[in-house]
Design an enzyme around this catalytic site. Structure first.
Site, PDB file in Angstrom:
ATOM      1  N   GLU A 107       0.831  -1.207   0.000  1.00 53.13           N
ATOM      2  CA  GLU A 107       0.000   0.000   0.000  1.00 53.13           C
ATOM      3  C   GLU A 107       0.869   1.263   0.000  1.00 53.13           C
ATOM      4  O   GLU A 107       0.498   2.270  -0.604  1.00 53.13           O
ATOM      5  CB  GLU A 107      -0.940  -0.021   1.197  1.00 53.13           C
ATOM      6  N   GLU A 127      -4.041  -9.400   3.889  1.00 55.26           N
ATOM      7  CA  GLU A 127      -4.790  -9.058   5.098  1.00 55.26           C
ATOM      8  C   GLU A 127      -5.974  -9.990   5.346  1.00 55.26           C
ATOM      9  O   GLU A 127      -6.387 -10.201   6.494  1.00 55.26           O
ATOM     10  CB  GLU A 127      -5.292  -7.611   5.019  1.00 55.26           C
TER      11      GLU A 127
END
Length: 694
Positions: A107, A127
């Protein structure tokens, strides 16, 4: 060079600023990393840098968030603020990636204007494996680079992709061969070209062409949900990831970020992610053996022997061939040996992840024999013969005479006493249990059973081997059934009794399936075969299984067991005839028929398991409560989003579980309803089973 924080430095190469993260072991996004990055971008711009390169020291790029900070009081700038400083920099920012860019690391890289990576790099947003979604813009930026279908796949599976795939998908802008120095030089050269060619400050958030392809296409998302429905049954995080990608396709970027933030908040504060994050650490803790130091010398395993080429033996052998260790497989006759090796070959050939070349390479590591003397040069011998104590002892007495000094002799027993088996040898310190789960080449769990005299070196070697062959190894002491099967026996006993009282096999199986288990006990028995261990000549019709077998029902193998099975699809259908047979048998045994609620089914099947787990901990059979959970998640399909039986009991509340066990114990017989003193103590003192450690 300026030291910006304990883990971030700022340097200059001509007009290019180089920000380096050095936060071993995986450069996690700890608060001091975020602080250093925010300060670094500000100082680089203030210092007149023409471009900025972000690179990491050590073996990897940023591998994700610092999980230890979850639930803690925030320190330093938020990750969002750090990303904004990077994305809004007035000069080109180039992320130089090696090792892995995972989760928050990817990210961050997505906020650079350009990405350069070594050809060995891996990328992913895993995640979902922690019951979460990428909460720092990943759900909105990734689809804008790689497209919606690819983003859906990566985010709901958590899988990593390689640099070549990332380059083809548009995730990175340049791939570099070589080492870390080559990466640094390539990133600096890319920065120089960006400045010289006045390349645009390309913000991923502004890209629209790839998400536009999926805008308004509800069928695309419906079809994808259907493809993952079975694998993700019961999990919230995969669906929430899909919703975020839908938002990326259909909403402006900032509105999509709001959807991501709301859904992330719901997951991170929910029970599923708490369970999955707990399990993440529980699996790693299982490798820590208090009385076996990290520096314990290991036995050098160069060749493995496996006694038995049946389903278990063949599967066990595959594990070692897969990592390049030669295996000698011994069977009692040539016909059985050829049949077993043939099954191994078919297993390899059916595997989508194994090439034809790999099949031949792995099969070449397997040497068949009908003579146990061929185990003489093996460093580890694992027997996988029938579960009979006298047979096991005779086998180990033979191995004692054959195996070289220092060789490990292991039993694949799922139930029997390792100490009694070891007593048949002159070297009990070399004997250990290595209980693989069927199919052994697929199931992740390896129960390692230490005997009273098993040496620390043998224990350490077995645990290390488990990791090497990609198993999750958990250590147990000796008791009937060890950790997993001892607990399973309690569930089986109550399930059998529930159908005598009025519950149906379908009801019991449905309740446990809806709880999240892969199948209930009766479907499991049908799958294994009702006639395993049953003999017609000695059957006395004393159990439900007896009467089913006597009526010709064998389970899935002949299409008739507790259920009837479609010959083409193997789909199970409840059988009214079986229900009638069970009811007639139950009445003949004096059981009063009544309606049994689903809640009672759940409690009577699971609470005795919890109670037995507590007894296992109290006796020191398992080292810690989390080890019990690791066994049940990996060996028996306990849903990881419930953390494991010990964690789940704590989430229900030990006082409530204790009260129910007492209540059932007053009207039901059986040792499994005798309350564990440890659980009673923890419930009284406010302790928790999953945190208990011997």
């Amino acid at each position: 060079m300026a030291q910006l924080s304990e883990s971030v430095t700022l340097d200059r190469e001509g007009d290019v600023a180089v920000i380096t993260i050095d936060n071993p072991p995986v450069n996690a996004l700890s608060w001091h990393v975020r602080q250093g990055l925010a300060d670094g971008f500000a100082q680089a711009v203030e210092g007149g840098a023409s471009a900025i390169v972000l690179i990491c020291a050590g073996r990897t790029f940023i591998a994700g968030a610092d999980i230890s900070e979850f639930g803690q009081k925030p320190q330093g700038p938020s990750l969002h603020d750090t990303q904004l400083a990077m994305e809004n920099a007035p000069v080109p920012v180039i992320a130089a990636i090696h090792g892995t860019a995972l989760g928050g690391g990817l990210e961050v890289a997505l906020c650079a204007h350009y990405r350069v990576a070594l050809d060995s790099s891996k990328f992913g947003l895993p995640e979902v494996n922690l019951g979460l979604l990428p909460g720092a813009g990943g759900t909105q930026r990734l689809p804008r680079l790689v497209g919606v279908p690819k983003a859906l796949d990566m985010m709901t599976s958590g899988r990593h992709i390689g640099a070549a795939e990332a380059l083809g998908d548009g995730l990175i802008d340049e791939m570099v061969e070589g080492d870390h120095d080559a990466l640094r030089n390539a990133a600096l050269a890319f920065a120089a070209r960006a400045v010289a060619n006045n390349m645009p400050l390309a913000k991923v958030r502004d890209r629209d062409e790839k998400v536009a392809e999926a805008r308004g296409n509800e069928q695309l998302f419906a079809d994808f949900r259907a493809t993952i429905a079975r694998k993700t049954r019961g999990f919230l995080a995969p669906e929430y990831n899909v919703r975020c990608v839908e938002a990326a396709a259909n909403l402006p970027f900032d509105e999509g970020l709001q959807v991501e933030a709301e859904l992330f908040r719901e997951l991170v504060t929910g029970s599923q992610s708490a369970a999955q994050r707990y399990y993440f650490f529980a699996e790693r803790a299982a490798n820590k053996i208090p009385d076996v130091p990290k520096d314990t010398p290991l036995v050098d395993i160069q060749r493995v022997g496996v006694l038995g080429a049946g389903t278990m033996g063949g599967g066990i052998a595959m594990n070692f061939a897969n990592i390049g260790i030669p295996v000698t497989i011994v069977e009692r006759d040539l016909e059985s040996l050829d049949r077993g090796l043939g099954v191994v070959r078919k297993n390899y050939e059916r595997s989508r992840s194994t090439t034809a070349e790999q099949v031949e390479q792995r099969m070449s590591l397997l040497t068949g024999s009908t003579d146990k003397a061929d185990f003489a040069d093996c460093d580890l011998v694992i027997e996988a013969v029938f579960e009979d104590m006298e047979l096991k002892k005779s086998v180990f007495a033979e191995l004692d005479q054959i195996c070289k000094p220092g060789a490990i002799m292991a039993s694949n027993t799922s139930f029997l006493d390792i100490d009694e088996i070891a007593s048949a040898t002159s070297r009990p310190e070399s004997v250990i249990g290595m209980h693989f789960f069927s199919p052994a080449n697929v199931m992740k769990l390896l129960e390692v059973i230490r005997g009273e005299q098993t040496s620390a070196s043998v224990i350490a070697t077995a645990m290390a081997l488990g990791k090497q062959i990609k198993k999750v190894a958990v250590l147990s002491r000796v008791c009937p059934g060890f950790i997993g099967n001892r607990i399973l026996a309690q569930r089986r006993f109550e399930a059998d009794r529930l159908i005598l009282e009025g519950a149906t096999p379908e009801q019991v199986d449905r309740v446990l399936y809806d709880f999240g288990l892969p199948m209930g006990p009766f479907a499991m028995m049908d799958l294994a075969g009702l006639d395993i261990g049953w003999k017609a000549e000695t059957s006395k019709g004393s159990t439900v299984r007896d009467i089913l077998c006597e009526s010709g029902r064998r389970g899935q193998k002949n299409g008739r067991g507790y259920y009837t099975y479609d010959p083409e699809t193997r789909a199970a259908t409840p059988d009214p005839e079986v229900v009638a047979m069970i009811r007639e048998f139950a009445i003949s045994k004096g059981y009063e028929q009544r309606e049994v609620t689903d809640q009672e089914v759940l409690e009577r099947c699971l609470y005795p398991m919890i109670n037995e787990g507590a007894k296992i901990l109290d006796e020191g059979v398992a080292i810690r409560g989390s080890d019990v959970d690791v066994v049940w998640v990996n060996g028996y399909g306990w849903p990881v989003y419930r953390g494991g039986p010990m964690f789940w009991a704590d989430s229900v509340g030990l006082p409530e579980v204790v009260a129910k066990i007492r209540e059932y114990g007053e009207r039901l017989d059986g040792d499994h309803w005798e309350l564990s003193p440890l659980m009673e103590k923890l419930a009284t003192e406010g302790g928790q089973l999953h945190q208990f450690s011997n």
